[in-house]
Design an enzyme around this catalytic site. Structure first.
Site, short mmCIF file in Angstrom:
data_model
loop_
_atom_site.label_atom_id
_atom_site.label_comp_id
_atom_site.label_asym_id
_atom_site.label_seq_id
_atom_site.Cartn_x
_atom_site.Cartn_y
_atom_site.Cartn_z
N ASP A 187 -6.98 -10.40 4.71
CA ASP A 187 -5.33 -9.95 5.71
C ASP A 187 -5.75 -9.53 6.96
O ASP A 187 -5.66 -10.13 7.87
CB ASP A 187 -4.55 -8.81 5.10
CG ASP A 187 -4.02 -9.30 3.36
OD1 ASP A 187 -3.88 -10.94 3.05
OD2 ASP A 187 -3.71 -8.38 2.66
N ASP A 214 -5.77 -5.08 -3.13
CA ASP A 214 -5.95 -4.09 -1.88
C ASP A 214 -5.97 -3.19 -1.63
O ASP A 214 -6.27 -2.71 -2.65
CB ASP A 214 -3.99 -4.76 -0.88
CG ASP A 214 -3.44 -5.61 -0.67
OD1 ASP A 214 -4.49 -7.10 -0.47
OD2 ASP A 214 -2.49 -5.88 -1.31
#
Length: 165
Positions: free
Chosen positions: A139, A121
Site C-alpha cells: 500500500d 496489513d
C-alpha cells in the site's frame, strides 16, 4: 529501452520482496489483532487481515464475488501499468520508478488475495483514538508511486492544443 524495463521491474521486485517478507514476519510472529507500540500515541505494528480494498472497501462482502473482483481489478491495473510504462520515455526515470512501485504494490497485494483471500496489513498510524486505516508495504509503494506520478504530471508543461476553425 532495456534500462527502462530493468528499472521498472527492479523496483517492482524490490517492493514485492519487501512486502511479502514483512507480511510473512508479521503473520508468523504476531497473533491476529495483536498490537506492538513502536511510538506511543502515534505508530504501532498491528496484525490485521483486510478482506476489502483501500480503506476497507467491500470488506465483509461475499467472498465468492469479492476475491475474483479484486483479482480482476488487480490484473487490469497491472496490464494498464505495463502498457503505460511502454509509452514512458526512458529518460523520465522518476516516472518509471513510480510505475514500478505501483506495479510492485499491486502484485504484492494480489499475491495475498490469491494465497489467503485477503490482505495482511500491519502498519498502524494513529493520534489518540483516531486511526488511519492499517496498511502494508505494498500500500505504501502504491501511495508513493501515485504521488510521484501526480507530481511529475504537474511538473510537465501542458500539451499545446491545436484549435481548428
Amino acid at each position: 529501452m532495456i534500462a527502462k524495463w530493468g528499472l521498472a521491474i527492479g523496483v517492482a521486485l524490490v517492493v514485492i520482496v519487501l512486502d511479502q517478507l514483512t507480511k510473512a514476519a508479521v503473520a508468523t510472529r504476531m497473533a491476529l489483532h495483536q498490537s506492538i507500540s513502536i511510538i506511543d500515541g502515534f505508530f504501532a505494528l498491528t496484525y490485521v487481515r483486510n478482506t476489502g480494498a483501500a480503506f476497507g472497501f467491500l470488506a465483509g462482502r461475499m467472498e465468492d464475488l469479492r476475491v475474483p473482483f479484486f483479482l480482476v481489478v488487480s490484473a487490469g491495473a497491472v496490464a494498464v501499468l505495463v502498457w503505460f510504462i511502454r509509452g514512458i520515455a526512458p529518460e523520465r526515470r522518476w516516472m518509471v520508478v513510480a510505475c514500478g512501485a505501483v506495479l510492485g504494490g499491486a502484485i504484492g497485494n494480489m499475491i495475498d488475495r490469491v494465497a489467503f483471500g485477503e490482505v495482511i496489513d500491519f502498519l498502524d498510524v494513529y493520534v489518540g483514538a483516531y486511526h488511519w486505516p492499517t496498511f502494508n508495504v505494498a500500500d505504501s509503494a502504491i501511495t508513493v508511486g501515485v504521488i510521484l506520478l501526480t507530481l511529475d504530471s504537474l511538473r510537465q508543461p501542458a500539451v499545446a492544443r491545436s484549435t481548428s476553425q
